[in-house]
Design a protein around this motif. Structure first.
Motif, short mmCIF file in Angstrom:
data_model
loop_
_atom_site.label_atom_id
_atom_site.label_comp_id
_atom_site.label_asym_id
_atom_site.label_seq_id
_atom_site.Cartn_x
_atom_site.Cartn_y
_atom_site.Cartn_z
N PRO A 194 0.81 -1.23 0.00
CA PRO A 194 0.00 0.00 0.00
C PRO A 194 0.84 1.26 0.00
CG PRO A 194 -0.83 -1.59 1.60
CD PRO A 194 0.50 -2.10 1.14
N LEU A 195 1.96 1.23 0.71
CA LEU A 195 2.84 2.42 0.76
C LEU A 195 3.44 2.69 -0.60
CD1 LEU A 195 4.63 1.78 4.17
CD2 LEU A 195 2.75 3.35 3.70
N LEU A 196 3.83 1.60 -1.29
CA LEU A 196 4.41 1.78 -2.62
C LEU A 196 3.37 2.33 -3.59
CD1 LEU A 196 6.47 -1.53 -2.88
CD2 LEU A 196 7.38 0.79 -2.64
N ALA A 197 2.12 1.85 -3.48
CA ALA A 197 1.05 2.35 -4.36
C ALA A 197 0.78 3.81 -4.11
CB ALA A 197 -0.21 1.53 -4.15
N THR A 198 0.76 4.20 -2.82
CA THR A 198 0.55 5.61 -2.47
C THR A 198 1.65 6.48 -3.02
OG1 THR A 198 -0.61 4.96 -0.48
CG2 THR A 198 0.22 7.22 -0.56
N GLY A 199 2.90 6.00 -2.91
CA GLY A 199 4.03 6.75 -3.42
C GLY A 199 3.95 6.95 -4.92
N CYS A 200 3.52 5.89 -5.64
CA CYS A 200 3.38 6.01 -7.10
C CYS A 200 2.30 7.01 -7.47
CB CYS A 200 3.03 4.64 -7.69
SG CYS A 200 4.40 3.45 -7.60
N SER A 201 1.18 7.02 -6.71
CA SER A 201 0.12 7.98 -6.97
C SER A 201 0.61 9.39 -6.76
CB SER A 201 -1.09 7.68 -6.07
OG SER A 201 -1.60 6.40 -6.34
N ALA A 202 1.36 9.61 -5.69
CA ALA A 202 1.87 10.95 -5.39
C ALA A 202 2.81 11.43 -6.49
CB ALA A 202 2.58 10.95 -4.05
N ILE A 203 3.68 10.52 -6.96
CA ILE A 203 4.61 10.88 -8.02
C ILE A 203 3.84 11.22 -9.30
CG2 ILE A 203 6.40 9.98 -9.55
CD1 ILE A 203 7.42 8.37 -7.13
N SER A 204 2.80 10.42 -9.61
CA SER A 204 1.98 10.70 -10.79
C SER A 204 1.31 12.05 -10.70
CB SER A 204 0.92 9.60 -10.94
OG SER A 204 0.08 9.88 -12.03
N ALA A 205 0.78 12.39 -9.51
CA ALA A 205 0.12 13.69 -9.32
C ALA A 205 1.11 14.83 -9.50
CB ALA A 205 -0.51 13.76 -7.93
N LEU A 206 2.34 14.64 -8.99
CA LEU A 206 3.35 15.68 -9.15
C LEU A 206 3.72 15.86 -10.61
CD1 LEU A 206 5.72 14.92 -6.13
CD2 LEU A 206 4.30 16.95 -6.44
N GLU A 207 3.80 14.76 -11.34
CA GLU A 207 4.12 14.86 -12.76
C GLU A 207 3.02 15.58 -13.52
OE1 GLU A 207 4.74 10.83 -13.85
OE2 GLU A 207 6.84 10.78 -13.22
N ASP A 208 1.74 15.30 -13.17
CA ASP A 208 0.63 16.00 -13.82
C ASP A 208 0.66 17.48 -13.51
OD1 ASP A 208 -0.21 13.63 -14.86
OD2 ASP A 208 -1.74 13.25 -13.33
N ALA A 209 0.96 17.83 -12.24
CA ALA A 209 0.98 19.23 -11.82
C ALA A 209 2.10 20.00 -12.49
CB ALA A 209 1.11 19.32 -10.31
N SER A 210 3.18 19.28 -12.87
CA SER A 210 4.32 19.97 -13.47
C SER A 210 4.18 20.16 -14.97
CB SER A 210 5.61 19.20 -13.16
OG SER A 210 5.58 17.92 -13.78
N GLU A 211 3.11 19.62 -15.57
CA GLU A 211 2.92 19.79 -17.01
C GLU A 211 2.69 21.26 -17.33
OE1 GLU A 211 -0.20 17.33 -18.35
OE2 GLU A 211 0.83 15.44 -17.92
N PRO A 212 3.39 21.81 -18.32
CA PRO A 212 3.23 23.23 -18.64
C PRO A 212 1.84 23.54 -19.18
CG PRO A 212 4.56 22.13 -20.31
CD PRO A 212 4.35 21.13 -19.21
N LEU A 213 1.30 24.70 -18.79
CA LEU A 213 0.00 25.15 -19.27
C LEU A 213 0.19 26.26 -20.30
CD1 LEU A 213 -1.93 25.42 -15.87
CD2 LEU A 213 -1.79 23.45 -17.40
#
Length: 204
Positions: free
Chosen positions: A13-32
């Motif tokens: 579960p911790l690994l899955a949470t970490g992957c979700s957080a990394i994915s969210a950070l990658e989405d947030a860093s996409e240029p607008l």
């Protein structure tokens, strides 16, 4: 079940949470894609007067006072166009357009965001009540609404000289970002072009 298997099950579960957080950070860093509105062209407003006017940043709700472009699919629902944003938060952008347009009118001695000395002669306060597109089911475009309520305050005695609301509505033929921004540009131009001569006439 041995200790190694139990440890692996606890870590999953911790690994899955970490992957979700990394994915969210990658989405947030996409240029607008960034858009800004043009400074409205206003007519020169007569002889220049030695009057200092301070344009305060408009006050707006949290949903409006952001860099994102708002679209309301329903009256009580606020969404933002994906992948795009304004160059500045909406109140800052409108303050800049007002300062530039009042300066170009050429009738005031000084126009700025802050007084040159302790305080200016007049302050222009405003409340942003509408700055959004509105779309509905089965509608191909969006209705753009811009509305500002202005108050002119004489600084020496904190007296409200005048109050007035200015609004404009423009239709976007599609929900494409460029079409919506162009409709915002037209509506904002109308509001500021109407407000500038009114502000000049009440800062004597």
């Amino acid at each position: 079940m041995n200790a190694r298997v139990r440890l692996l099950l606890l870590l999953l579960p911790l690994l899955a949470t970490g992957c979700s957080a990394i994915s969210a950070l990658e989405d947030a860093s996409e240029p607008l894609e960034v858009y800004e509105l043009r400074t409205p062209q206003v007519q020169r407003a007569g002889t220049r007067r030695n009057v200092e006017v301070v344009v305060e940043e408009p006050v707006g709700s949290g949903a409006l006072a952001v860099e994102r472009i708002m679209i309301r699919p329903a009256p009580l629902q606020a969404q933002y166009l994906p992948g795009v944003r304004w160059a500045d938060p909406v109140p800052v952008m409108l303050q800049t357009l007002l300062v530039r347009s009042l300066t170009e009118a050429g009738a005031l001695g000084s126009v700025g965001r802050r007084p040159l000395g302790t305080n200016g002669d007049y302050a222009v306060l405003s409340e942003l009540t509408d700055f959004q597109g509105e779309s509905g089911e089965g509608v191909s475009g969006a209705t753009i609404r811009v509305r500002l309520v202005f108050r002119i305050v004489r600084e020496r005695n904190a007296t409200v000289v005048a109050t007035r609301a200015f609004s404009a509505t423009e239709q976007s033929l599609s929900t494409d970002a460029v079409a919506i921004v162009e409709a915002f540009d037209r509506a904002t131009t109308r509001v500021i072009a109407d407000a500038v001569p009114w502000i000049v006439s009440h800062t004597r």
